[in-house]
Motif scaffolding. Structure first.
Motif, mmCIF file in Angstrom:
data_model
loop_
_atom_site.group_PDB
_atom_site.id
_atom_site.type_symbol
_atom_site.label_atom_id
_atom_site.label_comp_id
_atom_site.label_asym_id
_atom_site.label_seq_id
_atom_site.Cartn_x
_atom_site.Cartn_y
_atom_site.Cartn_z
ATOM 1 N N MET A 21 9.830 -18.793 33.106
ATOM 2 C CA MET A 21 11.226 -18.992 32.720
ATOM 3 C C MET A 21 11.785 -17.693 32.140
ATOM 4 N N SER A 63 19.420 -14.692 39.228
ATOM 5 C CA SER A 63 18.455 -15.374 38.359
ATOM 6 C C SER A 63 17.376 -16.082 39.166
ATOM 7 N N ASN A 112 13.369 -15.197 38.997
ATOM 8 C CA ASN A 112 12.322 -16.191 38.724
ATOM 9 C C ASN A 112 11.135 -15.974 39.654
ATOM 10 N N GLU A 158 9.304 -12.754 38.661
ATOM 11 C CA GLU A 158 8.491 -12.995 37.463
ATOM 12 C C GLU A 158 7.161 -13.639 37.829
#
Length: 103
Positions: free
Chosen positions: A1, A35, A39, A42
């Motif tokens: 997150m 975004s 994600n 990440e």
């Protein structure tokens, strides 16, 4: 997150290895799409990379300090120093390539 941070949190974290700062605005459509891409990025890098979301409007001191004039802007920092920058909506392969070049 992904974690949205304040200026103080940003300054505490920015010197910890490899950090990707995402300067965004809550009213920006491309920022929202980015975004989802971040994600995925990440997940790919795990603990080797911290991604910090910096609200353009809430953190004017950081936007001025880093010379951010538009959004979305991604700034890759290594041990607190800027090593790369991308502006606008980017695709996952381009972001991954930028990160790998500076790991």
């Amino acid at each position: 997150m992904l974690k949205e941070v304040s200026s103080a949190e940003f300054k505490e974290t920015v010197n910890d290895g490899l950090v990707l700062a995402d300067f965004f605005s809550t009213t920006c459509g491309p920022c929202k799409m980015l975004s989802f891409v971040l994600n995925d990025v990440e997940k790919e890098f795990g603990d080797d990379l911290k991604i910090l979301k910096v609200d353009f409007d809430q953190n004017k001191d950081l936007t001025a300090e880093y010379g951010v004039t538009g959004y979305p802007t991604l700034i890759l920092l290594k041990e607190g120093s800027e090593v790369a920058r991308m502006q606008g909506l980017q695709q996952k392969p381009a972001i991954i390539k930028m990160i790998q070049e500076h790991k």
